[in-house]
Motif scaffolding. Structure first.
Motif, PDB file in Angstrom:
ATOM      1  N   MET A 138       0.746  -1.085  -0.194  1.00  0.00           N
ATOM      2  CA  MET A 138       0.072   0.014   0.038  1.00  0.00           C
ATOM      3  C   MET A 138       0.820   1.438   0.053  1.00  0.00           C
ATOM      4  SD  MET A 138      -3.221  -0.542  -0.117  1.00  0.00           S
ATOM      5  CE  MET A 138      -2.414  -1.764  -1.427  1.00  0.00           C
ATOM      6  N   GLU A 139       1.972   1.204   0.875  1.00  0.00           N
ATOM      7  CA  GLU A 139       2.790   2.404   0.743  1.00  0.00           C
ATOM      8  C   GLU A 139       3.453   2.626  -0.727  1.00  0.00           C
ATOM      9  OE1 GLU A 139       6.525   4.223   3.385  1.00  0.00           O
ATOM     10  OE2 GLU A 139       5.895   2.180   3.746  1.00  0.00           O
ATOM     11  N   ALA A 140       3.928   1.646  -1.172  1.00  0.00           N
ATOM     12  CA  ALA A 140       4.367   1.672  -2.840  1.00  0.00           C
ATOM     13  C   ALA A 140       3.452   2.288  -3.720  1.00  0.00           C
ATOM     14  CB  ALA A 140       5.052   0.512  -3.131  1.00  0.00           C
ATOM     15  N   ALA A 141       2.085   1.743  -3.535  1.00  0.00           N
ATOM     16  CA  ALA A 141       0.947   2.215  -4.376  1.00  0.00           C
ATOM     17  C   ALA A 141       0.596   3.615  -4.271  1.00  0.00           C
ATOM     18  CB  ALA A 141       0.095   1.304  -4.448  1.00  0.00           C
ATOM     19  N   PHE A 142       0.599   4.032  -2.798  1.00  0.00           N
ATOM     20  CA  PHE A 142       0.251   5.573  -2.401  1.00  0.00           C
ATOM     21  C   PHE A 142       1.104   6.620  -2.992  1.00  0.00           C
ATOM     22  CE2 PHE A 142       0.650   9.029   0.161  1.00  0.00           C
ATOM     23  CZ  PHE A 142      -0.658   9.472   0.745  1.00  0.00           C
ATOM     24  N   TYR A 143       2.488   6.231  -3.079  1.00  0.00           N
ATOM     25  CA  TYR A 143       3.444   7.029  -3.633  1.00  0.00           C
ATOM     26  C   TYR A 143       3.527   7.211  -5.094  1.00  0.00           C
ATOM     27  CZ  TYR A 143       4.936   8.476   1.116  1.00  0.00           C
ATOM     28  OH  TYR A 143       5.116   8.859   2.496  1.00  0.00           O
ATOM     29  N   THR A 144       3.227   5.912  -5.819  1.00  0.00           N
ATOM     30  CA  THR A 144       3.010   6.001  -7.286  1.00  0.00           C
ATOM     31  C   THR A 144       1.961   6.335  -7.997  1.00  0.00           C
ATOM     32  OG1 THR A 144       2.765   3.515  -7.220  1.00  0.00           O
ATOM     33  CG2 THR A 144       5.128   4.234  -7.290  1.00  0.00           C
ATOM     34  N   SER A 145       0.806   6.507  -7.235  1.00  0.00           N
ATOM     35  CA  SER A 145      -0.542   6.863  -7.614  1.00  0.00           C
ATOM     36  C   SER A 145      -0.484   8.238  -8.083  1.00  0.00           C
ATOM     37  CB  SER A 145      -1.543   6.433  -6.866  1.00  0.00           C
ATOM     38  OG  SER A 145      -1.508   7.423  -5.536  1.00  0.00           O
ATOM     39  N   LYS A 146      -1.352   8.612  -9.016  1.00  0.00           N
ATOM     40  CA  LYS A 146      -1.354   9.963  -9.713  1.00  0.00           C
ATOM     41  C   LYS A 146      -2.622  10.304  -9.923  1.00  0.00           C
ATOM     42  CE  LYS A 146       3.123   9.465 -12.238  1.00  0.00           C
ATOM     43  NZ  LYS A 146       3.542   9.679 -13.739  1.00  0.00           N
ATOM     44  N   ASP A 147      -3.585   9.597 -10.082  1.00  0.00           N
ATOM     45  CA  ASP A 147      -4.951  10.071 -10.314  1.00  0.00           C
ATOM     46  C   ASP A 147      -6.071   9.611  -9.182  1.00  0.00           C
ATOM     47  OD1 ASP A 147      -4.905   7.363 -10.624  1.00  0.00           O
ATOM     48  OD2 ASP A 147      -5.992   7.460 -12.581  1.00  0.00           O
ATOM     49  N   ARG A 148      -5.342   9.523  -7.751  1.00  0.00           N
ATOM     50  CA  ARG A 148      -6.194   9.158  -6.720  1.00  0.00           C
ATOM     51  C   ARG A 148      -6.869   7.931  -6.932  1.00  0.00           C
ATOM     52  NH1 ARG A 148      -7.096  14.713  -6.313  1.00  0.00           N
ATOM     53  NH2 ARG A 148      -6.001  15.910  -4.820  1.00  0.00           N
ATOM     54  N   LYS A 149      -6.274   6.849  -7.714  1.00  0.00           N
ATOM     55  CA  LYS A 149      -6.744   5.492  -7.817  1.00  0.00           C
ATOM     56  C   LYS A 149      -5.630   4.617  -7.841  1.00  0.00           C
ATOM     57  CE  LYS A 149     -11.210   6.303 -10.054  1.00  0.00           C
ATOM     58  NZ  LYS A 149     -12.135   5.976 -11.323  1.00  0.00           N
ATOM     59  N   ILE A 150      -5.672   3.367  -7.174  1.00  0.00           N
ATOM     60  CA  ILE A 150      -4.709   2.096  -7.145  1.00  0.00           C
ATOM     61  C   ILE A 150      -5.227   1.088  -7.974  1.00  0.00           C
ATOM     62  CG2 ILE A 150      -3.429   0.802  -5.879  1.00  0.00           C
ATOM     63  CD1 ILE A 150      -3.505   2.736  -3.620  1.00  0.00           C
ATOM     64  N   GLY A 151      -4.674   1.143  -9.250  1.00  0.00           N
ATOM     65  CA  GLY A 151      -5.232   0.021 -10.245  1.00  0.00           C
ATOM     66  C   GLY A 151      -4.017  -1.090 -10.090  1.00  0.00           C
ATOM     67  N   LEU A 152      -4.404  -2.066 -10.785  1.00  0.00           N
ATOM     68  CA  LEU A 152      -3.688  -3.465 -10.755  1.00  0.00           C
ATOM     69  C   LEU A 152      -2.086  -3.144 -11.220  1.00  0.00           C
ATOM     70  CD1 LEU A 152      -4.179  -6.291 -10.174  1.00  0.00           C
ATOM     71  CD2 LEU A 152      -4.756  -6.882 -12.342  1.00  0.00           C
ATOM     72  N   SER A 153      -1.960  -2.170 -12.163  1.00  0.00           N
ATOM     73  CA  SER A 153      -0.670  -1.955 -12.659  1.00  0.00           C
ATOM     74  C   SER A 153       0.175  -1.226 -11.418  1.00  0.00           C
ATOM     75  CB  SER A 153      -0.937  -0.862 -13.865  1.00  0.00           C
ATOM     76  OG  SER A 153      -1.392   0.320 -13.405  1.00  0.00           O
ATOM     77  N   LEU A 154      -0.349  -0.710 -10.557  1.00  0.00           N
ATOM     78  CA  LEU A 154       0.218  -0.258  -9.423  1.00  0.00           C
ATOM     79  C   LEU A 154       0.826  -1.220  -8.283  1.00  0.00           C
ATOM     80  CD1 LEU A 154      -1.096   3.348  -9.093  1.00  0.00           C
ATOM     81  CD2 LEU A 154       0.748   2.791 -10.326  1.00  0.00           C
ATOM     82  N   LEU A 155       0.371  -2.379  -8.408  1.00  0.00           N
ATOM     83  CA  LEU A 155       0.644  -3.339  -7.714  1.00  0.00           C
ATOM     84  C   LEU A 155       1.699  -4.019  -8.020  1.00  0.00           C
ATOM     85  CD1 LEU A 155      -3.084  -4.550  -6.461  1.00  0.00           C
ATOM     86  CD2 LEU A 155      -1.411  -2.850  -5.411  1.00  0.00           C
ATOM     87  N   PRO A 156       2.416  -5.097  -7.180  1.00  0.00           N
ATOM     88  CA  PRO A 156       3.602  -5.737  -7.731  1.00  0.00           C
ATOM     89  C   PRO A 156       3.277  -6.741  -8.760  1.00  0.00           C
ATOM     90  CG  PRO A 156       3.745  -5.622  -5.306  1.00  0.00           C
ATOM     91  CD  PRO A 156       2.376  -4.779  -5.874  1.00  0.00           C
ATOM     92  N   SER A 157       4.218  -7.065  -9.744  1.00  0.00           N
ATOM     93  CA  SER A 157       3.655  -8.003 -10.986  1.00  0.00           C
ATOM     94  C   SER A 157       3.002  -9.046 -10.660  1.00  0.00           C
ATOM     95  CB  SER A 157       4.680  -8.211 -11.991  1.00  0.00           C
ATOM     96  OG  SER A 157       5.971  -8.886 -11.176  1.00  0.00           O
ATOM     97  N   HIS A 158       3.321  -9.689  -9.599  1.00  0.00           N
ATOM     98  CA  HIS A 158       2.758 -10.981  -9.265  1.00  0.00           C
ATOM     99  C   HIS A 158       1.147 -11.049  -8.835  1.00  0.00           C
ATOM    100  CE1 HIS A 158       4.926  -9.558  -5.513  1.00  0.00           C
ATOM    101  NE2 HIS A 158       3.633  -9.674  -5.153  1.00  0.00           N
ATOM    102  N   PHE A 159       0.704  -9.766  -8.585  1.00  0.00           N
ATOM    103  CA  PHE A 159      -0.901  -9.551  -8.336  1.00  0.00           C
ATOM    104  C   PHE A 159      -1.622  -9.693  -9.616  1.00  0.00           C
ATOM    105  CE2 PHE A 159       0.589  -7.859  -4.575  1.00  0.00           C
ATOM    106  CZ  PHE A 159      -0.376  -7.962  -3.707  1.00  0.00           C
ATOM    107  N   SER A 160      -0.756  -9.287 -10.991  1.00  0.00           N
ATOM    108  CA  SER A 160      -1.527  -9.544 -12.308  1.00  0.00           C
ATOM    109  C   SER A 160      -1.564 -10.892 -12.545  1.00  0.00           C
ATOM    110  CB  SER A 160      -0.622  -8.791 -13.261  1.00  0.00           C
ATOM    111  OG  SER A 160      -0.483  -7.394 -13.020  1.00  0.00           O
ATOM    112  N   GLN A 161      -0.491 -11.690 -12.084  1.00  0.00           N
ATOM    113  CA  GLN A 161      -0.566 -13.043 -12.285  1.00  0.00           C
ATOM    114  C   GLN A 161      -1.504 -13.715 -11.565  1.00  0.00           C
ATOM    115  OE1 GLN A 161       3.434 -14.407 -11.162  1.00  0.00           O
ATOM    116  NE2 GLN A 161       4.569 -12.937 -12.702  1.00  0.00           N
ATOM    117  N   VAL A 162      -1.799 -13.287 -10.425  1.00  0.00           N
ATOM    118  CA  VAL A 162      -2.931 -13.875  -9.580  1.00  0.00           C
ATOM    119  C   VAL A 162      -4.347 -13.504 -10.303  1.00  0.00           C
ATOM    120  CG1 VAL A 162      -4.273 -13.684  -7.319  1.00  0.00           C
ATOM    121  CG2 VAL A 162      -1.797 -13.794  -7.463  1.00  0.00           C
TER     122      VAL A 162
END
Length: 473
Positions: free
Chosen positions: A381-405
């Motif tokens: 969540m901390e990594a996603a918080f600082y990389t989010s730009k449009d006040r949304k956290i999408g799948l692309s902002l999570l580590p790659s293994h979440f996309s595999q899941v």
């Protein structure tokens, strides 16, 4: 007179409309009745409405925590004023519009949209923040004693059935002096429960001392735990030093990672617990102690007993009451609440609005097995918080293994939004997610159920129960 005031405002505003709409700063102008006469598009866009739809509305009905009406009433400007709008801490300026000694309206500007923008720029604001933080810390210090225990049971996030049962057990055992062994995987919050037990006990006003047995070199452990006398060894401090047992006298001693304690120290610890007295290194006279002992480990102590790495007599001495913390994968219905808690915590720390998880991101998080448990969730969540730009956290902002899941989930599975996660349908959504995960893992393991249970992080018997529950037998 009111018509005359309005005409003057109209003339002034028309001259600068184009400029005001182009500004990054947010601008709002109200008339003498505190109705919105003009608001620029950036401000309206933030509020989620069209600028023209706000004209003529009372400013107090549109802008949260506004003081524009007060500026009109008093005719006094307000500079660098805190204002919280939609969860963000902002800095606003408000100025009366005065014509021939009369207040005909007011103009307000928001120059910094969150603290992240202005913290590094305005030294005056930094001073205000320091002062505010000092007052906050002073208030907290007045509310509780500084015993070393910082967390209460109410600080532990989660209202799933397993967590409610755990809280009830902690409350029950905390009041006594019984020795407690907290067990759980790394990242499940073992230290938080040790703090909570101390806070609920009769020893709450006395010291809470913690020791990480895995973090102290073996040759320093004895002096760290039991203290030493002056001249006990080369480099010993003048006057000696009290050990953790002495410091915890009257309160609670928390030994974290007890499974990593060397055998020699295990024998010495056992003697201290049996005799209720401690002898410092280089000392000649034992000192009586009165402590409550809480230990924690992520290692399977039973396996260590079999291998001879842990003393059986010490095991029974510390394992009077065991509190087993569930891994995050066994309390998936708390994931959404935990994620939101960490995002709000970061928002409070930085002054930025907390972004929201998208449906697909949360669905993937619910399906993930979380080997690092709550600590891993906080880091994600901390990594996603600082990389989010449009006040949304999408799948692309999570580590790659979440996309595999996410790819393993059924294409017919309905994505779960954060709002849905707190609704009454959460149990059904989680059940569907669990069924899809088990099905995907079974396919991946060629229906080898032993291998599937290991990959899912559950026992084989638990897997069979879930197969029966979801009709996958």
């Amino acid at each position: 007179m009111p018509v005359k005031k309005l005409n003057k405002l109209t003339q002034a505003a028309n001259t600068y409309k184009t400029i005001l709409h182009a500004m990054e700063e947010w601008v709002v102008i109200v008339d003498h009745q505190t109705k919105i006469f003009f608001i620029n598009r950036p401000y309206a866009r933030f509020l989620g409405v069209k600028a023209e739809d706000l004209i003529g509305k009372k400013v107090t009905d549109v802008i949260e925590n506004t003081r524009m009406h007060i500026t009109v009433q008093t005719g006094k400007p307000e500079r660098l004023s805190f204002q919280k709008i939609l969860g963000s801490n902002m800095i606003a300026n408000r100025f009366p519009i005065i014509e021939q000694g009369e207040v005909i309206g007011a103009v307000g500007t928001v120059m910094f949209h969150d603290t992240h923008e202005w913290k590094q720029i305005n030294s005056h604001i930094k001073a205000l923040l320091v002062e505010q933080d000092f007052k906050h810390q002073t208030r907290l210090a007045a509310e509780k004693l500084d015993t070393g225990a910082n967390f209460h049971l109410t600080d532990i996030i989660g209202d799933s059935p397993i967590m409610k049962a755990l809280s009830a057990k902690v409350t029950q055992v905390a009041s006594g002096d019984v020795t407690v062994l907290v067990r759980g995987e790394s990242g499940t919050g073992k230290e938080l429960y040790a703090h909570a037990i101390h806070q609920l006990s009769d020893r709450a006003e006395y010291p809470f001392i913690k020791v990480n047995c895995a973090a102290i070199p073996e040759n320093l452990l004895e002096s760290e735990l039991f203290g030493y006398e002056e001249g006990a060894f080369t480099g010993a401090k003048k006057g000696g030093k009290a050990g953790k047992f002495q410091l915890a006298n009257g309160g609670t001693l928390f030994l974290d990672e007890i499974g990593d304690l060397p055998l020699l120290m295990q024998a010495k610890l056992l003697r201290v617990l049996q005799d209720r007295e401690v002898e410092s290194v280089g000392g000649t006279r034992p000192t009586p102690i009165n402590i409550r002992l809480i230990t924690a480990t992520h290692r399977p102590l039973e396996s260590l007993l079999e291998s001879g790495e842990f003393r059986e007599d010490l095991y029974y001495r510390i394992n009077v009451v065991a509190i087993d913390l569930p891994p995050l994968r066994e309390r998936r219905d708390d994931i959404a609440k935990l994620a939101d808690f960490f995002l709000q915590k970061l928002s409070h720390r930085t002054g930025r609005r907390a972004p929201k998880l998208t449906a697909h991101a949360l669905t993937a998080m619910l399906a993930y097995h979380w080997p690092g448990n709550i600590r891993e969730l906080e880091n994600v969540m901390e990594a996603a918080f600082y990389t989010s730009k449009d006040r949304k956290i999408g799948l692309s902002l999570l580590p790659s293994h979440f996309s595999q899941v996410a790819e393993k989930l059924s294409p017919n599975q309905t994505p779960l939004s954060l709002e849905q996660a707190s609704s009454s349908s959460l149990k059904e959504q989680l059940s569907l997610a669990e069924r899809n995960i088990i099905k995907a893992v079974l396919i991946e393991c060629n229906n080898n159920r032993t291998k599937a249970a290991k990959q899912l992080g559950i026992s084989k018997s638990t897997l069979y129960e879930k197969l029966d529950k979801h009709g996958l037998t």
